[in-house]
Scaffold this motif. Structure first.
Motif, PDB file in Angstrom:
ATOM      1  N   ASP A  63      58.781 -10.911 -87.202  1.00  0.00           N
ATOM      2  CA  ASP A  63      59.887 -10.165 -87.796  1.00  0.00           C
ATOM      3  C   ASP A  63      61.135 -10.344 -86.932  1.00  0.00           C
ATOM      4  O   ASP A  63      61.289  -9.702 -85.897  1.00  0.00           O
ATOM      5  CB  ASP A  63      59.510  -8.684 -87.893  1.00  0.00           C
ATOM      6  N   GLN A  64      62.018 -11.221 -87.363  1.00  0.00           N
ATOM      7  CA  GLN A  64      63.191 -11.530 -86.559  1.00  0.00           C
ATOM      8  C   GLN A  64      64.150 -10.349 -86.431  1.00  0.00           C
ATOM      9  O   GLN A  64      65.037 -10.361 -85.587  1.00  0.00           O
ATOM     10  CB  GLN A  64      63.923 -12.733 -87.174  1.00  0.00           C
ATOM     11  N   SER A  65      63.976  -9.321 -87.268  1.00  0.00           N
ATOM     12  CA  SER A  65      64.866  -8.167 -87.146  1.00  0.00           C
ATOM     13  C   SER A  65      64.742  -7.527 -85.783  1.00  0.00           C
ATOM     14  O   SER A  65      65.668  -6.895 -85.283  1.00  0.00           O
ATOM     15  CB  SER A  65      64.551  -7.137 -88.240  1.00  0.00           C
ATOM     16  N   GLY A  66      63.583  -7.679 -85.135  1.00  0.00           N
ATOM     17  CA  GLY A  66      63.406  -7.121 -83.803  1.00  0.00           C
ATOM     18  C   GLY A  66      64.375  -7.700 -82.799  1.00  0.00           C
ATOM     19  O   GLY A  66      64.750  -7.056 -81.830  1.00  0.00           O
ATOM     20  N   ARG A  67      64.801  -8.935 -83.005  1.00  0.00           N
ATOM     21  CA  ARG A  67      65.731  -9.570 -82.096  1.00  0.00           C
ATOM     22  C   ARG A  67      67.172  -9.092 -82.310  1.00  0.00           C
ATOM     23  O   ARG A  67      68.047  -9.377 -81.506  1.00  0.00           O
ATOM     24  CB  ARG A  67      65.666 -11.089 -82.266  1.00  0.00           C
ATOM     25  N   ASP A  68      67.428  -8.385 -83.400  1.00  0.00           N
ATOM     26  CA  ASP A  68      68.776  -7.920 -83.704  1.00  0.00           C
ATOM     27  C   ASP A  68      68.964  -6.439 -83.395  1.00  0.00           C
ATOM     28  O   ASP A  68      69.887  -5.805 -83.882  1.00  0.00           O
ATOM     29  CB  ASP A  68      69.096  -8.164 -85.182  1.00  0.00           C
ATOM     30  N   GLY A  69      68.057  -5.882 -82.617  1.00  0.00           N
ATOM     31  CA  GLY A  69      68.201  -4.493 -82.210  1.00  0.00           C
ATOM     32  C   GLY A  69      67.382  -3.518 -83.034  1.00  0.00           C
ATOM     33  O   GLY A  69      67.341  -2.331 -82.746  1.00  0.00           O
ATOM     34  N   SER A  70      66.708  -3.988 -84.075  1.00  0.00           N
ATOM     35  CA  SER A  70      65.874  -3.107 -84.881  1.00  0.00           C
ATOM     36  C   SER A  70      64.606  -2.757 -84.110  1.00  0.00           C
ATOM     37  O   SER A  70      64.163  -3.496 -83.238  1.00  0.00           O
ATOM     38  CB  SER A  70      65.508  -3.800 -86.199  1.00  0.00           C
ATOM     39  N   SER A  71      64.022  -1.616 -84.443  1.00  0.00           N
ATOM     40  CA  SER A  71      62.783  -1.209 -83.789  1.00  0.00           C
ATOM     41  C   SER A  71      61.565  -1.884 -84.396  1.00  0.00           C
ATOM     42  O   SER A  71      60.466  -1.762 -83.885  1.00  0.00           O
ATOM     43  CB  SER A  71      62.618   0.319 -83.884  1.00  0.00           C
ATOM     44  N   ALA A  72      61.750  -2.601 -85.498  1.00  0.00           N
ATOM     45  CA  ALA A  72      60.629  -3.247 -86.164  1.00  0.00           C
ATOM     46  C   ALA A  72      60.119  -4.409 -85.326  1.00  0.00           C
ATOM     47  O   ALA A  72      60.875  -5.262 -84.893  1.00  0.00           O
ATOM     48  CB  ALA A  72      61.046  -3.733 -87.540  1.00  0.00           C
ATOM     49  N   GLN A  73      58.821  -4.438 -85.105  1.00  0.00           N
ATOM     50  CA  GLN A  73      58.183  -5.528 -84.376  1.00  0.00           C
ATOM     51  C   GLN A  73      56.823  -5.790 -84.989  1.00  0.00           C
ATOM     52  O   GLN A  73      56.109  -4.858 -85.350  1.00  0.00           O
ATOM     53  CB  GLN A  73      57.977  -5.179 -82.899  1.00  0.00           C
ATOM     54  N   PRO A  74      56.434  -7.049 -85.111  1.00  0.00           N
ATOM     55  CA  PRO A  74      55.049  -7.320 -85.511  1.00  0.00           C
ATOM     56  C   PRO A  74      54.119  -6.895 -84.379  1.00  0.00           C
ATOM     57  O   PRO A  74      54.472  -7.002 -83.205  1.00  0.00           O
ATOM     58  CB  PRO A  74      55.038  -8.838 -85.711  1.00  0.00           C
ATOM     59  N   TRP A  75      52.917  -6.404 -84.731  1.00  0.00           N
ATOM     60  CA  TRP A  75      51.957  -5.989 -83.721  1.00  0.00           C
ATOM     61  C   TRP A  75      50.897  -7.057 -83.556  1.00  0.00           C
ATOM     62  O   TRP A  75      50.336  -7.549 -84.544  1.00  0.00           O
ATOM     63  CB  TRP A  75      51.297  -4.662 -84.108  1.00  0.00           C
ATOM     64  N   MET A  76      50.642  -7.441 -82.308  1.00  0.00           N
ATOM     65  CA  MET A  76      49.640  -8.436 -81.974  1.00  0.00           C
ATOM     66  C   MET A  76      48.698  -7.867 -80.918  1.00  0.00           C
ATOM     67  O   MET A  76      49.069  -6.975 -80.155  1.00  0.00           O
ATOM     68  CB  MET A  76      50.303  -9.716 -81.465  1.00  0.00           C
ATOM     69  N   LEU A  77      47.497  -8.424 -80.864  1.00  0.00           N
ATOM     70  CA  LEU A  77      46.451  -7.934 -79.966  1.00  0.00           C
ATOM     71  C   LEU A  77      45.880  -9.118 -79.194  1.00  0.00           C
ATOM     72  O   LEU A  77      45.559 -10.152 -79.789  1.00  0.00           O
ATOM     73  CB  LEU A  77      45.342  -7.273 -80.801  1.00  0.00           C
TER      74      LEU A  77
END
Length: 255
Positions: A63-77
């Motif tokens: 989710d590239q929105s995470g790089r633009d200051g958004s709190s959205a991030q893909p979760w990985m384990l």
């Protein structure tokens, strides 16, 4: 096998095919052990970390929105994280939220390495945490807590699942194929866009374990969509003829 960095050092990880890279700081303090294994970075972790940028993950997993200051991030384990090199690299390269997991005795080392790389992760819109995950009963992830922790201390696989699972050098006993495949099946979110990404040395003593793992993954509804082999450097102390194999799995479309 084990890393050449000593008690603490920096490993350079590639981030694109043009030669860009990031420094991942890793400590391997004495006394951090679990099941008679000392905390150490293994060659398969270094190989996999340097391959991450080459994998064609579906856009929904980054989710590239995470790089633009958004709190959205893909979760990985990350499973069997050891020093956390692979998970830390993934957090920075993909701007992801990565949970590094291992047995309880390893968590102090994982937590220390997360702290060493906080500025790097922040710069690349990634984040990392750690926790313990028992592959014999993998439904509950127990998160490591500190004075800054505000969320729950456990996560159940029935409540939340990552879109990407990472694992390096986690197949070296006859029990591992079944435990590892079951853990992946328990945690990886359903759907053909999720990915399980693994790397392991093809040591002769463990070839049958690797074959069994492949059989169990295919029987459990997975298909391998990418695979390849790399050679490690002599500094990782593997035998000269031992290649590293990586593979990328997804759920079959009808599962």
């Amino acid at each position: 096998m084990a890393s050449p960095i000593g008690a603490q050092g920096t490993l350079v990880v590639k981030t694109d095919s043009a030669g860009a890279s990031i420094p991942i700081h890793i400590s391997e303090p004495a006394g951090v052990t679990s099941e008679n294994l000392s905390l150490s970075t293994w060659g398969a972790s270094f190989i996999l970390a340097n391959c991450l940028h080459t994998f064609a993950l579906p856009s929904s997993q980054i989710d590239q929105s995470g790089r633009d200051g958004s709190s959205a991030q893909p979760w990985m384990l990350e499973l069997g994280a050891g020093t956390g090199l692979v998970g830390l690299a993934a957090a920075a390269i993909w701007g992801a939220k990565v949970t590094l997991t291992d047995l309880p005795g390893i968590l102090p080392g994982l937590a220390a390495n997360i702290s060493l790389n906080e500025l790097l992760l922040h710069k690349h819109a990634g984040s990392a945490s750690c926790g313990s995950l028992d592959w014999t009963d993998p439904s509950t992830l127990r998160l490591q807590q500190d004075e800054r922790s505000t969320g729950p201390d456990t996560v159940e696989s029935s409540d939340a699942k990552p879109s990407v699972i990472l694992a390096a050098d986690t197949i070296y006993s006859e029990d591992h194929p079944e435990m590892l495949s079951r853990t992946i099946m328990t945690w990886l979110v359903s759907g053909p866009e999720s990915r399980a990404i693994l790397c392991y040395p093809l040591r002769m003593a463990y070839i049958d374990h690797v074959r069994k793992f492949w059989e169990l993954m295919e029987a459990g509804g997975f298909e391998c969509v990418e695979e390849g082999r790399e050679k490690g450097g002599e500094e990782w102390n593997e035998l000269a003829h031992t290649p590293y194999e990586w593979c990328v799995w997804r759920w079959k479309a009808n599962v």
